[in-house]
Scaffold this motif. Sequence first.
Motif, PDB file in Angstrom:
ATOM      1  N   GLU A  31       0.686  -1.102  -0.062  1.00  0.00           N
ATOM      2  CA  GLU A  31      -0.009  -0.080   0.152  1.00  0.00           C
ATOM      3  C   GLU A  31       0.724   1.248   0.086  1.00  0.00           C
ATOM      4  O   GLU A  31       1.912   1.545   0.576  1.00  0.00           O
ATOM      5  CB  GLU A  31      -1.064  -0.037   1.166  1.00  0.00           C
TER       6      GLU A  31
ATOM      7  N   PRO B 294     -10.251  -0.674  -0.805  1.00  0.00           N
ATOM      8  CA  PRO B 294      -8.759  -0.715  -0.877  1.00  0.00           C
ATOM      9  C   PRO B 294      -8.206   0.417  -1.403  1.00  0.00           C
ATOM     10  O   PRO B 294      -8.651   1.077  -2.405  1.00  0.00           O
ATOM     11  CB  PRO B 294      -8.143  -2.057  -1.330  1.00  0.00           C
TER      12      PRO B 294
ATOM     13  N   GLN C  62      -4.504  -8.868  -0.188  1.00  0.00           N
ATOM     14  CA  GLN C  62      -4.730  -7.820   0.974  1.00  0.00           C
ATOM     15  C   GLN C  62      -6.187  -8.129   1.561  1.00  0.00           C
ATOM     16  O   GLN C  62      -6.218  -8.156   2.647  1.00  0.00           O
ATOM     17  CB  GLN C  62      -4.739  -6.448   0.323  1.00  0.00           C
TER      18      GLN C  62
END
Length: 202
Positions: free
Chosen positions: A2, A132, A190
């Motif tokens: 990220e 996300p 993720q």
Amino acid sequence: MEVQETRVQTDRVLTIPNILSAARLVGVPLFLWLILRPEFGGPNSDGWALLVLALSGISDYLDGKLARRWNQISRLGRLLDPAADRLYILSTLVGLTWREILPLWLTAALLARELVLLVMVGILRRHGYPPPQVNFLGKAATFNLMYAFPLLLLSEGSGGLHTTAAIFGWAFAGWGTTLYWWAGVLYVVQVRRLVKADTAAD
């Protein structure tokens, strides 16, 4: 991995970055209309379509840079920016596939990735997580595709310029598609980790 944002998000709506992102969204139907005009008996407007696409790319760069420089990162901006990116990609896919500039297999590959991401967002929401954040690979993929599409549009025709545009256009399309799926796989990983941790906590 990220991209971590250390600046504080705000709830402000009327910021210059948000206005730029909103303008990009308004440009989506205009771009699609311009690119499809020849299919409905209208004049070729590829030059104008390329201009709209180029302006969207410039605004995409500016809204993020200005938001960080002026501390105008907002929750609305985090929604508008990726939404505009995806809508431009989808509208370009529709237009170029309709005109048979893009093959169906490439369009299917890119749309399948979007479907996977939608499923992941649904899973996150079911577990109480937000969508996300855009990661570096996702942004790199978008930039590659936003270069590929105008070049492929420019490749329509004969001559050295069109041939060169086709070569670079397909190169960017290949890189962009690969990175697009790579970013998608990272999203899946993720989501899997978050859901697994959530289940373990219960």
